[in-house]
Design a protein around this motif. Structure first.
Motif, PDB file in Angstrom:
ATOM      1  N   PRO A  85       0.775  -1.135  -0.076  1.00  0.00           N
ATOM      2  CA  PRO A  85      -0.429   0.116   0.343  1.00  0.00           C
ATOM      3  C   PRO A  85       0.906   1.043   0.317  1.00  0.00           C
ATOM      4  N   ALA A  86      -0.084   2.403  -0.619  1.00  0.00           N
ATOM      5  CA  ALA A  86       1.038   3.477  -0.715  1.00  0.00           C
ATOM      6  C   ALA A  86       0.887   4.450   0.429  1.00  0.00           C
ATOM      7  N   GLU A  87       1.937   4.822   0.916  1.00  0.00           N
ATOM      8  CA  GLU A  87       2.138   5.537   1.537  1.00  0.00           C
ATOM      9  C   GLU A  87       1.016   6.992   1.291  1.00  0.00           C
ATOM     10  N   ASP A  88       1.232   7.363   0.020  1.00  0.00           N
ATOM     11  CA  ASP A  88       0.595   9.152  -0.128  1.00  0.00           C
ATOM     12  C   ASP A  88      -0.053   8.340  -1.674  1.00  0.00           C
ATOM     13  N   PHE A  89      -0.818   7.939  -1.471  1.00  0.00           N
ATOM     14  CA  PHE A  89      -1.644   7.539  -2.893  1.00  0.00           C
ATOM     15  C   PHE A  89      -1.665   8.700  -3.772  1.00  0.00           C
ATOM     16  N   SER A  90      -1.986   9.953  -2.903  1.00  0.00           N
ATOM     17  CA  SER A  90      -2.680  10.899  -4.357  1.00  0.00           C
ATOM     18  C   SER A  90      -0.777  10.932  -4.615  1.00  0.00           C
ATOM     19  N   LEU A  91      -0.314  10.666  -4.279  1.00  0.00           N
ATOM     20  CA  LEU A  91       1.493  11.833  -4.387  1.00  0.00           C
ATOM     21  C   LEU A  91       1.525  10.162  -6.199  1.00  0.00           C
ATOM     22  N   ALA A  92       0.927   8.847  -4.882  1.00  0.00           N
ATOM     23  CA  ALA A  92       1.767   7.815  -5.647  1.00  0.00           C
ATOM     24  C   ALA A  92       1.004   8.065  -7.542  1.00  0.00           C
ATOM     25  N   ILE A  93      -0.097   8.009  -7.307  1.00  0.00           N
ATOM     26  CA  ILE A  93      -1.116   8.182  -8.628  1.00  0.00           C
ATOM     27  C   ILE A  93      -1.131   9.389  -9.133  1.00  0.00           C
ATOM     28  N   ARG A  94      -0.563  10.003  -8.931  1.00  0.00           N
ATOM     29  CA  ARG A  94      -0.429  10.919  -9.662  1.00  0.00           C
ATOM     30  C   ARG A  94       1.186  11.150 -10.496  1.00  0.00           C
ATOM     31  N   LYS A  95       1.944  10.357  -9.780  1.00  0.00           N
ATOM     32  CA  LYS A  95       3.492  10.643 -10.555  1.00  0.00           C
ATOM     33  C   LYS A  95       3.071   9.550 -11.049  1.00  0.00           C
ATOM     34  N   GLY A 139     -12.366   2.674 -12.083  1.00  0.00           N
ATOM     35  CA  GLY A 139     -11.870   4.361 -12.659  1.00  0.00           C
ATOM     36  C   GLY A 139     -10.427   4.138 -13.351  1.00  0.00           C
ATOM     37  N   ASN A 140      -9.566   3.917 -13.250  1.00  0.00           N
ATOM     38  CA  ASN A 140      -8.156   3.952 -13.017  1.00  0.00           C
ATOM     39  C   ASN A 140      -8.154   3.865 -14.316  1.00  0.00           C
ATOM     40  N   ILE A 141      -8.357   2.704 -14.519  1.00  0.00           N
ATOM     41  CA  ILE A 141      -8.711   1.143 -15.877  1.00  0.00           C
ATOM     42  C   ILE A 141      -9.382   1.813 -16.772  1.00  0.00           C
ATOM     43  N   TYR A 153      -9.548  12.135 -22.139  1.00  0.00           N
ATOM     44  CA  TYR A 153      -9.594  11.713 -20.114  1.00  0.00           C
ATOM     45  C   TYR A 153      -8.242  11.414 -20.347  1.00  0.00           C
ATOM     46  N   ASP A 154      -7.919  11.976 -19.664  1.00  0.00           N
ATOM     47  CA  ASP A 154      -7.354  11.855 -18.403  1.00  0.00           C
ATOM     48  C   ASP A 154      -7.061  12.219 -16.956  1.00  0.00           C
ATOM     49  N   PHE A 155      -5.542  12.501 -16.454  1.00  0.00           N
ATOM     50  CA  PHE A 155      -5.889  12.228 -14.772  1.00  0.00           C
ATOM     51  C   PHE A 155      -6.762  13.169 -14.237  1.00  0.00           C
ATOM     52  N   SER A 156      -6.707  14.331 -14.811  1.00  0.00           N
ATOM     53  CA  SER A 156      -7.965  15.758 -14.654  1.00  0.00           C
ATOM     54  C   SER A 156      -8.981  15.197 -14.476  1.00  0.00           C
ATOM     55  N   PHE A 157      -9.528  14.684 -15.565  1.00  0.00           N
ATOM     56  CA  PHE A 157     -10.947  13.719 -15.776  1.00  0.00           C
ATOM     57  C   PHE A 157     -11.326  12.524 -14.694  1.00  0.00           C
ATOM     58  N   TRP A 158     -10.141  11.833 -14.845  1.00  0.00           N
ATOM     59  CA  TRP A 158     -10.669  10.509 -13.456  1.00  0.00           C
ATOM     60  C   TRP A 158     -10.244  11.217 -12.687  1.00  0.00           C
ATOM     61  N   GLU A 159     -10.100  12.276 -11.396  1.00  0.00           N
ATOM     62  CA  GLU A 159      -9.849  12.833 -10.518  1.00  0.00           C
ATOM     63  C   GLU A 159     -11.797  13.331 -10.067  1.00  0.00           C
ATOM     64  N   GLN A 160     -11.879  13.353 -11.736  1.00  0.00           N
ATOM     65  CA  GLN A 160     -14.185  13.808 -11.235  1.00  0.00           C
ATOM     66  C   GLN A 160     -15.035  13.111 -11.283  1.00  0.00           C
ATOM     67  N   LEU A 161     -14.418  12.194 -12.121  1.00  0.00           N
ATOM     68  CA  LEU A 161     -15.065  10.331 -12.044  1.00  0.00           C
ATOM     69  C   LEU A 161     -15.969  10.427 -10.772  1.00  0.00           C
ATOM     70  N   LYS A 162     -17.416  10.160 -10.861  1.00  0.00           N
ATOM     71  CA  LYS A 162     -17.855   9.294  -9.816  1.00  0.00           C
ATOM     72  C   LYS A 162     -17.629   8.281  -9.819  1.00  0.00           C
ATOM     73  N   MET A 163     -18.352   7.327  -8.305  1.00  0.00           N
ATOM     74  CA  MET A 163     -18.613   6.624  -8.264  1.00  0.00           C
ATOM     75  C   MET A 163     -19.268   5.960  -7.156  1.00  0.00           C
ATOM     76  N   PRO A 164     -20.844   5.247  -8.177  1.00  0.00           N
ATOM     77  CA  PRO A 164     -20.310   5.047  -9.498  1.00  0.00           C
ATOM     78  C   PRO A 164     -20.440   5.804 -10.470  1.00  0.00           C
ATOM     79  N   ASP A 165     -20.426   5.137 -12.070  1.00  0.00           N
ATOM     80  CA  ASP A 165     -20.391   6.166 -13.279  1.00  0.00           C
ATOM     81  C   ASP A 165     -20.331   5.087 -14.402  1.00  0.00           C
ATOM     82  N   VAL A 166     -20.813   5.863 -15.872  1.00  0.00           N
ATOM     83  CA  VAL A 166     -21.189   4.582 -16.982  1.00  0.00           C
ATOM     84  C   VAL A 166     -21.040   6.053 -17.608  1.00  0.00           C
TER      85      VAL A 166
END
Length: 184
Positions: A85-95, A139-141, A153-166
């Motif tokens: 598990p990443a210590e800082d998920f936000s940093l890990a996913i942004r990288k 979401g990511n895949i 459809y990029d990182f910014s798009f992923w950040e605003q994706l809802k859960m769930p979303d279609v």
């Protein structure tokens, strides 16, 4: 031959370290009813899903509505970010989104995960062309697959994706013809 692929990001789940068996939360089950309502209007022919329980549970109600089974497909599972598990998920996913070739130890780069997801989708289009197909995924895949067809459809798009979303991706044969959000 027109094919519609409904990519369904799973509903909220209860966090456990068991990625494969992590179930939906109470809110997740409630939100999945909205997915059933949306998909029940779309005459879905085929239901596919990541093998992760939360993705299956999100589309199970809709599959039941049509009297269909959910077929599991490994290529639609979530991208593996790190072995621990990443210590800082936000940093890990942004990288990984900043450097598409980069991967954390034991994880997949954006390029590797995208290639896996797109390859699986192309097999589906070849086998199930001309049908309406719902795919329970993550979401990511999901965004990595969408990005292959349209760079918006990029990182910014992923950040605003809802859960769930279609999102419905339309194809003419294997040619991408566009995407449309199905949620309110």
């Amino acid at each position: 031959m027109k094919t519609n692929v409904y990519l369904v990001r799973h509903s909220h789940s209860i966090y456990t370290s068991d990625e494969l068996g992590r179930p939906l939360s109470e809110k997740g089950f409630s939100d999945s009813a909205k997915i059933t309502e949306i998909l029940s209007k779309e005459k879905i022919d085929v239901f596919l899903s990541s093998p992760y329980l939360r993705a299956v549970q999100t589309i199970q109600g809709a599959a039941g509505h049509f009297g269909k089974e959910v077929e599991l497909m490994e290529g639609f599972k979530e991208r593996h970010l790190t072995s621990e598990p990443a210590e800082d998920f936000s940093l890990a996913i942004r990288k990984v989104w900043e450097d598409w070739h980069f991967s954390w130890e034991g994880g997949e780069s954006n390029l590797a995960a995208q290639e896996r997801g797109v390859s699986e989708l192309m097999k589906v289009l070849e086998k199930q062309g001309g049908k309406n197909i719902a795919i329970g995924t993550h979401g990511n895949i999901m965004v990595l697959i969408m990005n292959h067809f349209d760079g918006r459809y990029d990182f910014s798009f992923w950040e605003q994706l809802k859960m769930p979303d279609v999102y419905c991706l339309s194809f003419d044969g294997s040619r991408f013809a566009g995407a449309k959000r199905m949620m309110d």
